[in-house]
Design an enzyme around this catalytic site. Structure first.
Site, PDB file in Angstrom:
ATOM      1  N   TYR A   1     -11.846   7.619 -14.944  1.00  0.00           N
ATOM      2  CA  TYR A   1     -11.880   6.312 -14.298  1.00  0.00           C
ATOM      3  C   TYR A   1     -12.420   5.247 -15.252  1.00  0.00           C
ATOM      4  CZ  TYR A   1     -12.786   2.914 -10.538  1.00  0.00           C
ATOM      5  OH  TYR A   1     -12.797   1.790  -9.729  1.00  0.00           O
TER       6      TYR A   1
ATOM      7  N   ASP B   1       0.861  -1.166   0.000  1.00  0.00           N
ATOM      8  CA  ASP B   1       0.000   0.000   0.000  1.00  0.00           C
ATOM      9  C   ASP B   1       0.900   1.220   0.000  1.00  0.00           C
ATOM     10  OD1 ASP B   1      -3.255   0.088   0.817  1.00  0.00           O
ATOM     11  OD2 ASP B   1      -2.193   1.994   0.935  1.00  0.00           O
TER      12      ASP B   1
ATOM     13  N   LYS C   1     -10.431   1.941 -16.494  1.00  0.00           N
ATOM     14  CA  LYS C   1     -10.916   0.586 -16.234  1.00  0.00           C
ATOM     15  C   LYS C   1     -11.213  -0.164 -17.530  1.00  0.00           C
ATOM     16  CE  LYS C   1     -10.751   0.347 -11.731  1.00  0.00           C
ATOM     17  NZ  LYS C   1      -9.812  -0.587 -11.047  1.00  0.00           N
TER      18      LYS C   1
ATOM     19  N   ALA D   1     -19.017  -2.230  -4.395  1.00  0.00           N
ATOM     20  CA  ALA D   1     -18.528  -2.963  -3.221  1.00  0.00           C
ATOM     21  C   ALA D   1     -18.440  -1.981  -2.066  1.00  0.00           C
ATOM     22  CB  ALA D   1     -17.167  -3.593  -3.502  1.00  0.00           C
TER      23      ALA D   1
ATOM     24  N   ASP E   1       4.205   2.167  -4.362  1.00  0.00           N
ATOM     25  CA  ASP E   1       3.453   3.083  -5.209  1.00  0.00           C
ATOM     26  C   ASP E   1       3.545   2.547  -6.625  1.00  0.00           C
ATOM     27  OD1 ASP E   1       2.583   5.146  -6.851  1.00  0.00           O
ATOM     28  OD2 ASP E   1       3.566   6.719  -5.702  1.00  0.00           O
ATOM     29  N   VAL E   2       2.409   2.175  -7.224  1.00  0.00           N
ATOM     30  CA  VAL E   2       2.439   1.511  -8.530  1.00  0.00           C
ATOM     31  C   VAL E   2       2.822   2.457  -9.659  1.00  0.00           C
ATOM     32  CG1 VAL E   2       0.823  -0.292  -7.856  1.00  0.00           C
ATOM     33  CG2 VAL E   2      -0.043   1.815  -8.911  1.00  0.00           C
TER      34      VAL E   2
ATOM     35  N   ASN F   1      -4.785  -4.638  -7.577  1.00  0.00           N
ATOM     36  CA  ASN F   1      -5.967  -3.987  -7.032  1.00  0.00           C
ATOM     37  C   ASN F   1      -5.849  -2.464  -7.007  1.00  0.00           C
ATOM     38  OD1 ASN F   1      -8.528  -3.987  -5.350  1.00  0.00           O
ATOM     39  ND2 ASN F   1      -7.094  -3.076  -3.880  1.00  0.00           N
TER      40      ASN F   1
END
Length: 260
Positions: free
Chosen positions: A168, A48, A172, A201, A76-77, A102
């Site tokens: 977004y 994370d 996606k 979710a 950090d991606v 994720n």
């Protein structure tokens, strides 16, 4: 409608080393970590960007499942070096068998007001970050000769229009396309790549960043009259990561009760 009873583990990931990004806290990533441990994973390496929250999750999970099975590091991606370090940590446990991507970033802005910075940041974390992780995990699986599995987190917004979600939604939708193409690239190595596409979710962080009005509207779209529990999405991710899905690759599986 109330949530169903929690499903017990059945050793679907027995002996596997599972890596999960953006997994500290109460969302889908955290649910995947817990589910993987309950499903018998040899080790779960999770990351994370929130160092304090990550440390708290590490301490709690290690106390419950054993220090030898729970490993974590800040990642950090948007940083290739961070992702490489994450792979190195997985390597200390035998190397990545399952990679769950994720990490993602949302936000709400009309295309009429959206800035380049807003667009770029969402795309960099949600789409390009997933690409970086697919690339590094795939390279590591090939190097180790592992017939591993990669599971990406997409969204129904990649299929369906939603106001204020252009960045977004584009990200996606890109994750879905990346999943399909990467699956073809990695199939000769015996590596499977799939994605889930959740609708709604429910978790505390979502409630903090989403208005009550929008949550109510989104909930009304769901056939069950409620959002999914994060663990319900995690169950599908675990299925895709398991040998029960051995013939599935390049698929995007909706985890949704939205009306057609």
């Amino acid at each position: 409608m109330s949530s169903p009873d929690y499903v017990a583990g059945h050793d679907l990931l027995a002996g596997k080393v599972v890596v999960v990004t953006a997994a500290a806290g109460a969302g889908i990533g955290a649910a995947v970590v817990r589910r993987a441990l309950e499903e018998g994973a040899k080790a779960v390496v999770f990351s994370d960007t929130h160092e304090r929250r990550l440390g708290e999750a590490q301490q709690s999970l290690a106390a419950e499942f054993g220090e030898d099975r729970v490993w974590s590091t800040v990642c950090d991606v948007t940083s290739n070096n961070d992702i490489i370090n994450l792979m190195h940590l997985a390597g200390t446990q035998g190397g990545v068998d399952v990679m769950v991507n994720n990490a993602g970033l949302g936000g709400t802005a009309s295309v009429l007001e959206m800035t380049d910075e807003q667009w770029t940041r969402v795309l960099d974390i949600t789409l390009t970050g997933t690409f970086r992780c697919v690339r590094e995990a795939g390279q590591e699986m090939v190097r180790l000769g592992k017939k591993g599995v990669i599971v990406n987190n997409a969204s129904v917004v990649g299929w369906r229009a939603q106001e204020g979600q252009a960045h977004y939604a584009a990200a996606k939708a890109g994750v879905m396309a990346l999943t399909r193409s990467a699956a073809m690239d990695l199939a000769p190595h015996g590596i499977r790549v799939n994605a889930v596409s959740p609708s709604l979710a429910m978790h505390p962080f979502l409630a903090k960043v989403t208005s009550d009005e929008l949550l109510s509207e989104l909930t009304q779209r769901e056939a069950f009259g409620r959002g999914a529990e994060p663990w319900e999405v995690a169950n599908v991710m675990v299925f895709l990561a398991s040998d029960y899905a051995s013939y599935m690759t390049g698929e995007v599986v909706a985890v949704s009760s939205q009306h057609a």
